[in-house]
Design a protein around this motif. Structure first.
Motif, PDB file in Angstrom:
ATOM      1  N   LEU A 152       0.584  -1.152   0.123  1.00 44.10           N
ATOM      2  CA  LEU A 152       0.152  -0.017  -0.029  1.00 44.10           C
ATOM      3  C   LEU A 152       0.811   1.171   0.072  1.00 44.10           C
ATOM      4  O   LEU A 152       1.660   1.245   0.965  1.00 44.10           O
ATOM      5  CB  LEU A 152      -1.012   0.146   1.355  1.00 44.10           C
ATOM      6  CG  LEU A 152      -1.971   1.334   1.041  1.00 44.10           C
ATOM      7  CD1 LEU A 152      -2.685   1.131   0.181  1.00 44.10           C
ATOM      8  CD2 LEU A 152      -2.460   1.299   2.571  1.00 44.10           C
ATOM      9  N   SER A 193       2.089   7.986  -1.702  1.00 49.04           N
ATOM     10  CA  SER A 193       2.692   8.899  -2.319  1.00 49.04           C
ATOM     11  C   SER A 193       3.871   8.253  -3.544  1.00 49.04           C
ATOM     12  O   SER A 193       4.496   8.917  -4.157  1.00 49.04           O
ATOM     13  CB  SER A 193       3.421   9.961  -1.669  1.00 49.04           C
ATOM     14  OG  SER A 193       4.122   9.351  -0.522  1.00 49.04           O
ATOM     15  N   ARG A 250       5.852   2.089  -3.114  1.00 48.26           N
ATOM     16  CA  ARG A 250       5.448   1.347  -4.478  1.00 48.26           C
ATOM     17  C   ARG A 250       6.808   1.127  -5.297  1.00 48.26           C
ATOM     18  O   ARG A 250       7.229   0.132  -5.796  1.00 48.26           O
ATOM     19  CB  ARG A 250       4.569   2.069  -5.535  1.00 48.26           C
ATOM     20  CG  ARG A 250       4.388   1.766  -6.814  1.00 48.26           C
ATOM     21  CD  ARG A 250       3.373   2.437  -7.692  1.00 48.26           C
ATOM     22  NE  ARG A 250       3.244   3.672  -7.401  1.00 48.26           N
ATOM     23  CZ  ARG A 250       4.227   4.567  -8.029  1.00 48.26           C
ATOM     24  NH1 ARG A 250       5.110   4.168  -8.976  1.00 48.26           N
ATOM     25  NH2 ARG A 250       3.817   5.766  -7.866  1.00 48.26           N
ATOM     26  N   ALA A 269       3.638   1.916   4.744  1.00 44.05           N
ATOM     27  CA  ALA A 269       4.318   3.141   5.587  1.00 44.05           C
ATOM     28  C   ALA A 269       3.522   3.713   6.575  1.00 44.05           C
ATOM     29  O   ALA A 269       2.167   3.413   6.653  1.00 44.05           O
ATOM     30  CB  ALA A 269       4.749   4.335   4.470  1.00 44.05           C
ATOM     31  N   ASN A 329       9.817   8.157   7.412  1.00 48.56           N
ATOM     32  CA  ASN A 329      11.029   9.212   8.055  1.00 48.56           C
ATOM     33  C   ASN A 329      12.023   8.455   8.797  1.00 48.56           C
ATOM     34  O   ASN A 329      13.206   8.787   8.823  1.00 48.56           O
ATOM     35  CB  ASN A 329      10.276  10.244   8.379  1.00 48.56           C
ATOM     36  CG  ASN A 329      11.296  11.329   8.645  1.00 48.56           C
ATOM     37  OD1 ASN A 329      12.408  11.618   7.900  1.00 48.56           O
ATOM     38  ND2 ASN A 329      10.628  12.334   9.502  1.00 48.56           N
TER      39      ASN A 329
HETATM   40  C1  LIG Z   1       0.819  12.932   6.999  1.00 52.78           C
HETATM   41  C2  LIG Z   1       2.026  12.230   7.121  1.00 52.78           C
HETATM   42  C3  LIG Z   1       2.353  11.656   8.159  1.00 52.78           C
HETATM   43  C4  LIG Z   1       3.709  10.746   8.363  1.00 52.78           C
HETATM   44  N1  LIG Z   1       3.819  10.052   9.531  1.00 52.78           N
HETATM   45  C5  LIG Z   1       5.211   9.533   9.592  1.00 52.78           C
HETATM   46  C6  LIG Z   1       5.579   8.848  10.824  1.00 52.78           C
HETATM   47  O1  LIG Z   1       4.650   8.829  11.779  1.00 52.78           O
HETATM   48  N2  LIG Z   1       6.630   8.131  10.983  1.00 52.78           N
HETATM   49  C7  LIG Z   1       7.473   8.117  10.005  1.00 52.78           C
HETATM   50  O2  LIG Z   1       8.537   7.510  10.217  1.00 52.78           O
HETATM   51  N3  LIG Z   1       7.137   8.700   8.658  1.00 52.78           N
HETATM   52  C8  LIG Z   1       5.977   9.476   8.590  1.00 52.78           C
HETATM   53  N4  LIG Z   1       5.692  10.171   7.433  1.00 52.78           N
HETATM   54  C9  LIG Z   1       6.446   9.677   6.273  1.00 52.78           C
HETATM   55  C10 LIG Z   1       6.104   8.630   5.426  1.00 52.78           C
HETATM   56  O3  LIG Z   1       5.571   7.224   6.047  1.00 52.78           O
HETATM   57  C11 LIG Z   1       6.919   8.324   4.059  1.00 52.78           C
HETATM   58  O4  LIG Z   1       6.832   9.571   3.409  1.00 52.78           O
HETATM   59  C12 LIG Z   1       6.633   7.129   3.364  1.00 52.78           C
HETATM   60  O5  LIG Z   1       7.716   6.798   2.699  1.00 52.78           O
HETATM   61  C13 LIG Z   1       5.461   7.355   2.324  1.00 52.78           C
HETATM   62  O6  LIG Z   1       5.171   5.995   1.888  1.00 52.78           O
HETATM   63  P1  LIG Z   1       4.182   6.011   0.736  1.00 52.78           P
HETATM   64  O7  LIG Z   1       4.404   6.832  -0.375  1.00 52.78           O
HETATM   65  O8  LIG Z   1       4.645   4.350   0.113  1.00 52.78           O
HETATM   66  O9  LIG Z   1       2.843   6.006   1.157  1.00 52.78           O
HETATM   67  C14 LIG Z   1       4.491  10.679   7.320  1.00 52.78           C
HETATM   68  C15 LIG Z   1       4.039  11.228   6.063  1.00 52.78           C
HETATM   69  C16 LIG Z   1       2.987  12.060   5.920  1.00 52.78           C
HETATM   70  C17 LIG Z   1       2.579  12.714   4.601  1.00 52.78           C
END
Ligand SMILES: Cc1cc2nc3c(=O)[nH]c(=O)nc-3n(C[C@H](O)[C@H](O)[C@H](O)COP(=O)(O)O)c2cc1C
Length: 130
Positions: free
Chosen positions: A8, A11, A15, A50, A82
């Motif tokens: 899943l 952003s 993927r 994530a 992050n």
């Molecule tokens: C609204 C939001 C909340 C997030 N919260 C966390 C978090 O609590 N801990 C963390 O390590 N990263 C956090 N991130 C970073 C995302 O987990 C990270 O960008 C991840 O690679 C997104 O993966 P995806 O694009 O596959 O969904 C957050 C990002 C966003 C936009």
């Protein structure tokens, strides 16, 4: 050896890692939003997502909760974030409680180093396809 990669990604970070793992394993990565559940037995299921605000997406949780233990040999987890590995830990706890074997080893990529980790992700996928 049958292998599936499911993920899943909101952003695109997870993927990209899913696609690299899948390439290494010689299969396609499929979003859980496209294919709701596996219906055929698999030896290895790569599953990733994530954290958002420190919790895994509820769609990913629902997918894991609905996984049929009889169809899955073992699960290999991956995540991007992050800093947090919480998605991996939460999925491991949930799946283990269902009686599904989860590999200790998992793949993590920092959200700002996705491209730099794609080769490692391919190697990770290849390792389980042997
Ligand atoms: C609204 C939001 C909340 C997030 N919260 C966390 C978090 O609590 N801990 C963390 O390590 N990263 C956090 N991130 C970073 C995302 O987990 C990270 O960008 C991840 O690679 C997104 O993966 P995806 O694009 O596959 O969904 C957050 C990002 C966003 C936009």
């Amino acid at each position: 050896m049958s292998i599936c990669v499911r993920y899943l990604s909101r952003s695109g970070n997870t993927r990209k890692i899913a696609q690299a793992i899948a390439e290494g394993a010689g299969v396609e990565a499929v979003s859980i939003t496209e294919e709701k559940q596996i219906t055929e037995p698999v030896d290895v299921l790569f599953l990733g997502g994530a954290p958002y605000a420190n919790i895994m997406d509820k769609e990913l949780r629902a997918y894991a909760e609905a996984l049929d233990p009889k169809l899955v040999g073992r699960v290999v987890l991956f995540t991007t974030s992050n800093w947090s590995r919480r998605t991996v830990h939460a999925l491991r706890k949930l799946l283990t409680a269902k009686g599904i074997r989860v590999e200790e080893d998992f793949f993590f990529a920092h959200m700002l180093k996705i491209s730099a980790r794609e080769d490692d992700a391919r190697d990770f996928g290849r390792k389980y396809a042997k």
